[in-house]
Enzyme design. Structure first.
Site, PDB file in Angstrom:
ATOM      1  N   HIS A 269       0.796  -1.155   0.015  1.00 40.69           N
ATOM      2  CA  HIS A 269       0.045   0.195   0.056  1.00 40.69           C
ATOM      3  C   HIS A 269       1.029   1.215   0.070  1.00 40.69           C
ATOM      4  CE1 HIS A 269      -3.384   2.757   1.866  1.00 40.69           C
ATOM      5  NE2 HIS A 269      -2.295   3.245   2.170  1.00 40.69           N
ATOM      6  N   GLU A 270       1.718   1.235   0.854  1.00 42.02           N
ATOM      7  CA  GLU A 270       2.805   2.528   0.777  1.00 42.02           C
ATOM      8  C   GLU A 270       3.491   2.660  -0.188  1.00 42.02           C
ATOM      9  OE1 GLU A 270       2.143   4.568   3.256  1.00 42.02           O
ATOM     10  OE2 GLU A 270       1.240   3.026   4.619  1.00 42.02           O
ATOM     11  N   HIS A 273       1.598   4.410  -2.775  1.00 42.04           N
ATOM     12  CA  HIS A 273       1.580   5.958  -2.739  1.00 42.04           C
ATOM     13  C   HIS A 273       2.968   6.440  -3.367  1.00 42.04           C
ATOM     14  CE1 HIS A 273      -1.922   6.570  -0.162  1.00 42.04           C
ATOM     15  NE2 HIS A 273      -1.415   5.801   0.686  1.00 42.04           N
ATOM     16  N   GLU A 349      -6.133   6.685  -1.377  1.00 39.54           N
ATOM     17  CA  GLU A 349      -5.921   5.412  -0.342  1.00 39.54           C
ATOM     18  C   GLU A 349      -6.372   4.171  -1.044  1.00 39.54           C
ATOM     19  OE1 GLU A 349      -4.253   5.489   1.877  1.00 39.54           O
ATOM     20  OE2 GLU A 349      -3.887   7.973   2.508  1.00 39.54           O
TER      21      GLU A 349
HETATM   22 ZN   LIG Z   1      -2.360   5.126   2.605  1.00 41.29          ZN
END
Ligand SMILES: [Zn+2]
Length: 425
Positions: A269-270, A273, A349
Site C-alpha cells: 500500500h505504501e 503511494h 488511499e
Molecule cells: Zn495510505
C-alpha cells in the site's frame, strides 16, 4: 493555522483516528484464502468514535473562538502595538507579533491539547506515553511552528502591502515552494525531533520488504523503522518526504502486531503511494485549495474590517494585527473545502490499497491486516456519512476489508491496473 498544509503531507496506511490497548497476538502466517468478516465495533470503539466526534466539534469551535476573542477584544491590536515598539523594523514587528500571538494561543490551548492528546489516549488504553514525553513534544511542536512562522510569516504580509488585490493568489502560489520545502525537510529535520528513526531491526523481514520494493521499482534504502511505541499503542506506516528525502516509514508498533504477510500488504500500500506520486499530487491539490480559501478570506475580510475596525484596532488587512481575522476566515473556508480534499485523499488511499493487493495478491493478509488495524486503533468499520465527508482521509475499514476480500482479478486472468509498474523478478 496557515501551515495546516504540512500536516496532511504524509500518506499513511491506516486510518484517521489515533490509536488501542488490548492487543491480540499476531495471527500465524499462512496462505489462507477465505473471506474475512468485518468485525462489529466494540463498545469501547463506539465510545471513542462518538466522543471523538464531539471533541472534533468542540475543537473546531474553540479554534474559531480564541482568535475571534483576541480580535474583537482588541488584544491583537495591543500585541501589534507592543511588537511595533519593540521590533521597530517591519520584519521584526511581524516576527514579534507572530511569536506573542502563537505563544498566547498555545497557552490557552493547553487544557484542550492535554485532554485530547494525553488524558483521553490513556483513558482508552491507546497510549503509554509519559507526561514528560508529551510535554516535550508539545514544546518542540511550538518551537518548530515559531521557527517556520518567523522565517515565512512576512511573505503574505509583504504581498498584502504590495498587491492588496492579488495577494491571495500570490500567497497561494508562494505556498507551493514552501509546502515542497516542508515536505522535503520534514523526514530529516522535523520528524527526528519527536521520535527515533533507524533502519529496520528485523533483517529477515527487511529482506522481504526490500525484494517487494525492488518489484515496485523503489530503492531499498528508503525503508525506515520509527520507535513510536513510546507515544502510542496504535499501529501505522506512512510515506513522507519529497525527492531525495522520500521514504517509507513503519511504526515499531505495526511490526509488533502484524505478521509478515500483513506487513508486506501494508508495505505494498505504501509503495503504491510512493510510485503513483501521491505526495506531489496532494501538494498540487492542497495548493489549489489554499488559493481558493485565501480568495474567500480576501472577499470577506475587507467587509468585516470596514464594519468592526474600531473594535479590531486596525483598518488594513496588511496590518499584522489582522492575523487572527485571516486565521478565522481561513479556517471557515477550509471547513468548506475539506470534503473535497478528503474525497481526493480517499481516492488515493483506495488506489494504494489496490496497488498493495496487486503486488502481493494476498487477499487474506490484507483483510486480516485491516481487521487488526480496526481492533488495535479502536476503529469503527462503518462510520457515519458526516464523519466520512469531514474527517475521513481513508475509505471506511468496512469498505477496505470488503475490497480486500473481493478484488482478485489475477484469479480470472483479468489485467491488473498497475501491472506496468511492477518489475519482473
Ligand atoms: Zn495510505
Amino acid at each position: 493555522m496557515l501551515f495546516a498544509g504540512m500536516l496532511v503531507l504524509s500518506l499513511c496506511a491506516v486510518m484517521d483516528a489515533q490509536t488501542t490497548g488490548t492487543r491480540s497476538p499476531a495471527p500465524a502466517s499462512d496462505t489462507r484464502t477465505e473471506r474475512v468478516a468485518v468485525p462489529e465495533p466494540t463498545p469501547q470503539a463506539l465510545s471513542y468514535y462518538r466522543s471523538g466526534n464531539v471533541l472534533w466539534i468542540v475543537g473546531n469551535i474553540w479554534d474559531l473562538l480564541i482568535p475571534s476573542l483576541l480580535l474583537f477584544l482588541g488584544v491583537s491590536a495591543r500585541i501589534r502595538n507592543w511588537a511595533r515598539r519593540r521590533g521597530r523594523k517591519w520584519f521584526f514587528e511581524i516576527a514579534l507579533y507572530f511569536i506573542a500571538f502563537t505563544v498566547i494561543v498555545f497557552l490557552v490551548d493547553i487544557p484542550l491539547s492535554y485532554y485530547q492528546g494525553f488524558v483521553r489516549q490513556h483513558a482508552y488504553g491507546l497510549s503509554n506515553q509519559t507526561f514528560d514525553k508529551w510535554a516535550r513534544d508539545e514544546v518542540t511542536g511550538l518551537l518548530v511552528g515559531l521557527v517556520g512562522g518567523i522565517l515565512f510569516m512576512w511573505v503574505p504580509y509583504l504581498l498584502l502591502t504590495k498587491s492588496p488585490r492579488r495577494w491571495w493568489l500570490y500567497t497561494g502560489l508562494a505556498a507551493i515552494p514552501f509546502i515542497v520545502l516542508v515536505a522535503l525537510v520534514q523526514p530529516i529535520w522535523i520528524d527526528p525531533l519527536f521520535n527515533r528513526f533507524g533502519p529496520m531491526k528485523d533483517k529477515a523481514l527487511e529482506a522481504d520488504i526490500l525484494s517487494l520494493a525492488e518489484r515496485a521499482g523503489i530503492e531499498g534504502s528508503r525503508v525506515f523503522e520509527v520507535a513510536k511505541s513510546e507515544d502510542t499503542n496504535a499501529v501505522n506506516a506512512y510515506v513522507a518526504g519529497f525527492g531525495a528525502t522520500k521514504r517509507i516509514v513503519l511504526w515499531d508498533t505495526i511490526l509488533a502486531k502484524l505478521n509478515r504477510e500483513q506487513i508486506l500488504v501494508v508495505m505494498g500500500h505504501e509503495m503504491g503511494h510512493y510510485v503513483l506520486g501521491h505526495v506531489w499530487k496532494l501538494i498540487l491539490m492542497l495548493s489549489a485549495l489554499i488559493i481558493a480559501a485565501l480568495y474567500a478570506v480576501h472577499r470577506t475580510a475587507g467587509w468585516l474590517i470596514a464594519r468592526y475596525r474600531h473594535g479590531f484596532g486596525f483598518s488594513e488587512l496588511s496590518d499584522v494585527a489582522s492575523l487572527p481575522l485571516i486565521l478565522v476566515l481561513f479556517s471557515l473556508a477550509s471547513l468548506v473545502v475539506t470534503p473535497i480534499a478528503l474525497a481526493v485523499q480517499r481516492h488515493f488511499e483506495h488506489e494504494a490499497d489496490r496497488f498493495g493487493l496487486e503486488i502481493t495478491q494476498d487477499n487474506y493478509a490484507a483483510a486480516t491486516a485491516f481487521v487488526t488495524l480496526q481492533q488495535e486503533n479502536l476503529g469503527v468499520p462503518r462510520p457515519g456519512r458526516l464523519y466520512t465527508w469531514w474527517r475521513a482521509s481513508h475509505p471506511t475499514l468496512g469498505d477496505r476489508i470488503d475490497f480486500s476480500n473481493d478484488y482478485r482479478p489475477w484469479e480470472s486472468n483479468q489485467p491488473l491496473v498497475y501491472e506496468s509498474y511492477f518489475k519482473r523478478p
